[in-house]
Write a protein that holds these residues in place. Structure first.
Motif, PDB file in Angstrom:
ATOM      1  N   ALA A 144     -10.516  -8.518   4.284  1.00 37.86           N
ATOM      2  CA  ALA A 144     -10.417  -7.245   3.547  1.00 37.86           C
ATOM      3  C   ALA A 144      -8.982  -6.715   3.530  1.00 37.86           C
ATOM      4  O   ALA A 144      -8.656  -5.823   2.751  1.00 37.86           O
ATOM      5  CB  ALA A 144     -11.348  -6.220   4.178  1.00 37.86           C
ATOM      6  N   TYR A 145      -8.116  -7.255   4.398  1.00 35.65           N
ATOM      7  CA  TYR A 145      -6.747  -6.733   4.495  1.00 35.65           C
ATOM      8  C   TYR A 145      -5.734  -7.635   3.784  1.00 35.65           C
ATOM      9  O   TYR A 145      -4.533  -7.527   4.008  1.00 35.65           O
ATOM     10  CB  TYR A 145      -6.363  -6.570   5.974  1.00 35.65           C
ATOM     11  N   ARG A 146      -6.242  -8.502   2.927  1.00 32.30           N
ATOM     12  CA  ARG A 146      -5.372  -9.461   2.235  1.00 32.30           C
ATOM     13  C   ARG A 146      -4.230  -8.750   1.504  1.00 32.30           C
ATOM     14  O   ARG A 146      -4.450  -7.755   0.827  1.00 32.30           O
ATOM     15  CB  ARG A 146      -6.216 -10.258   1.227  1.00 32.30           C
ATOM     16  N   GLU A 147      -3.021  -9.216   1.713  1.00 34.52           N
ATOM     17  CA  GLU A 147      -1.820  -8.710   1.022  1.00 34.52           C
ATOM     18  C   GLU A 147      -1.561  -7.223   1.272  1.00 34.52           C
ATOM     19  O   GLU A 147      -0.900  -6.562   0.478  1.00 34.52           O
ATOM     20  CB  GLU A 147      -1.914  -8.980  -0.495  1.00 34.52           C
ATOM     21  N   GLN A 148      -2.091  -6.684   2.350  1.00 31.30           N
ATOM     22  CA  GLN A 148      -1.885  -5.267   2.642  1.00 31.30           C
ATOM     23  C   GLN A 148      -0.921  -5.104   3.811  1.00 31.30           C
ATOM     24  O   GLN A 148      -0.838  -5.978   4.678  1.00 31.30           O
ATOM     25  CB  GLN A 148      -3.214  -4.632   3.032  1.00 31.30           C
ATOM     26  N   SER A 149      -0.234  -3.972   3.802  1.00 29.95           N
ATOM     27  CA  SER A 149       0.559  -3.617   4.962  1.00 29.95           C
ATOM     28  C   SER A 149      -0.352  -2.783   5.866  1.00 29.95           C
ATOM     29  O   SER A 149      -0.749  -1.673   5.510  1.00 29.95           O
ATOM     30  CB  SER A 149       1.775  -2.802   4.508  1.00 29.95           C
ATOM     31  N   VAL A 150      -0.724  -3.375   7.008  1.00 35.46           N
ATOM     32  CA  VAL A 150      -1.755  -2.760   7.850  1.00 35.46           C
ATOM     33  C   VAL A 150      -1.108  -2.111   9.073  1.00 35.46           C
ATOM     34  O   VAL A 150      -0.324  -2.749   9.781  1.00 35.46           O
ATOM     35  CB  VAL A 150      -2.778  -3.819   8.328  1.00 35.46           C
ATOM     36  N   LEU A 151      -1.461  -0.859   9.294  1.00 37.63           N
ATOM     37  CA  LEU A 151      -1.016  -0.176  10.509  1.00 37.63           C
ATOM     38  C   LEU A 151      -2.191  -0.093  11.467  1.00 37.63           C
ATOM     39  O   LEU A 151      -3.242   0.464  11.133  1.00 37.63           O
ATOM     40  CB  LEU A 151      -0.529   1.241  10.169  1.00 37.63           C
ATOM     41  N   LEU A 152      -2.015  -0.683  12.651  1.00 33.15           N
ATOM     42  CA  LEU A 152      -3.015  -0.548  13.705  1.00 33.15           C
ATOM     43  C   LEU A 152      -2.477   0.506  14.650  1.00 33.15           C
ATOM     44  O   LEU A 152      -1.346   0.398  15.125  1.00 33.15           O
ATOM     45  CB  LEU A 152      -3.201  -1.875  14.441  1.00 33.15           C
ATOM     46  N   VAL A 153      -3.265   1.516  14.907  1.00 34.87           N
ATOM     47  CA  VAL A 153      -2.747   2.598  15.726  1.00 34.87           C
ATOM     48  C   VAL A 153      -3.728   2.917  16.848  1.00 34.87           C
ATOM     49  O   VAL A 153      -4.930   2.990  16.631  1.00 34.87           O
ATOM     50  CB  VAL A 153      -2.410   3.830  14.846  1.00 34.87           C
TER      51      VAL A 153
END
Ligand SMILES: Cc1cc2nc3c(=O)[nH]c(=O)nc-3n(C[C@H](O)[C@H](O)[C@H](O)COP(=O)(O)OP(=O)(O)OC[C@H]3O[C@@H](n4cnc5c(N)ncnc54)[C@H](O)[C@@H]3O)c2cc1C
Length: 320
Positions: A144-153
């Protein structure tokens, strides 16, 4: 409409009991307080479970998906975001009244699969009560996070398990924590060496920007700004244990074969709260309720010889 059985709780115990209700031909519904199904498994959805018989290794996420699929082999209403606030017994009609914010449901029997109570996510303190459509507390499948800039916080150990899975698909993975989540420095170093692609920083997040209902960027204590498409926050969970202590049911009304506690509620009493046990309890619960409600009916055929599964069997053996 009067249900044969109402299952309260959509963790592994309740979801599997829903399948068993269908197998026994019971008119069933499932009520779950959270917006998400899976109960406590949601809190470790990216971890791998190894102690379910015949299922050597399965992620929490996959287990929840499988249980939902299995439950819907006999379609039933599964109502999420539906907290049961009270249950009372109408002795004249021999009916349980199940109270929710929206309505009162009537049912002949109950399966209490409420675990340790409702699982609530602790929210990201910086956001206070504010919600954004791209900030979630439940990790999805890494695809679901393909090609996304993901922030894990946040320090949640779920993120420690999730972060490496995102490397292959996400455009960028930032894991920002205020305090070190690793038990030792060596463990942290090992993580960083193994996954150099993860932008892991121990930095308080001072502020954030938002636009159109989405969180778009965060600014760290070192003044760096990180732009993001999606945020997965994990600050742990709290459980409210008060979910059924104030229901109107008397001890006598609870101690009947038509009210079946299953899952963690049973396991906690003997100090072994395992998913595999919950499945067994759900099976016995539905067999008992079916026997009480329809004493002259035969028990269902075992699934290998049960015509309900003919269509699935055909597909199972079809060679593409
Ligand atoms: C970190 C961790 C790791 C674990 N690892 C394993 C493992 O490797 N193997 C294993 O077998 N077990 C493991 N467990 C234990 C396992 O997760 C539990 O035994 C299992 O989740 C219990 O299932 P349950 O359905 O009984 O309860 P829960 O999973 O707690 O589900 C109960 C559900 O009922 C809902 N609910 C409660 N009150 C109400 C209400 N009034 N109205 C409507 N809904 C309500 C809750 O919101 C919740 O969704 C682990 C647990 C934890 C915390």
């Amino acid at each position: 409409m009067v249900y044969d059985v109402t299952i309260i709780g959509g963790g592994p115990a309740g979801l599997y009991a829903a399948f068993q209700a269908g197998l026994y031909g019971l008119k069933a519904q499932l009520l779950e307080a959270s917006p998400t199904l899976g109960g406590k498994v949601v809190t470790y959805s990216e971890r791998v479970i190894h102690d379910i018989g015949g299922q050597p290794s399965i992620s929490g996420h996959q287990l929840i998906q499988n249980l939902q699929e299995q439950a819907q082999l006999y379609p039933l209403p599964i109502r999420t975001a539906t907290l049961v606030t009270d249950v009372s017994y109408d002795a004249t009609a021999a009916i349980y009244n199940v109270q929710t914010a929206e309505t009162t449901y009537q049912t002949k029997a109950l399966v209490l699969a409420i675990g340790g109570g409702m699982v609530r996510h602790k929210t990201w303190p910086l956001l206070a009560e504010q919600t954004y459509t791209n900030v979630s507390y439940v990790p999805q499948n890494p695809a679901a996070y393909r090609e996304q800039s993901v922030l894990l916080v946040g320090p949640g150990y779920n993120l420690m398990a999730l972060a490496p899975h995102l490397i292959a698909t996400a455009k960028a993975v930032h894991w920002i924590v205020a305090k070190r989540p690793f038990a030792t420095e060596a463990e942290e170093q090992d993580f960083l060496t193994t996954y150099p692609q993860i932008d892991y920083q121990v930095q308080p997040i001072l502020s954030y920007q938002q636009a159109n209902g989405q969180l778009t960027a965060v600014t760290l204590a070192n003044q760096q700004t990180v732009t993001v498409d999606t945020v997965v926050a994990s600050f742990g969970y709290r459980r409210s244990l008060d979910t059924h202590t104030d229901w109107q049911l008397t001890p006598d009304q609870l101690a009947t074969p038509l009210v079946q506690p299953i899952g963690q509620q049973v396991g906690a009493k003997i100090g072994v709260s395992l998913i595999a046990n919950a499945f067994q309890e759900g099976t016995v619960a539905m067999a008992t309720i079916a026997q009480q409600l329809h004493p002259t009916e035969k028990a269902p055929m075992v699934t290998t010889h049960n015509q309900d599964f003919d269509r699935i069997n055909e597909a199972y053996w079809t060679v593409e």
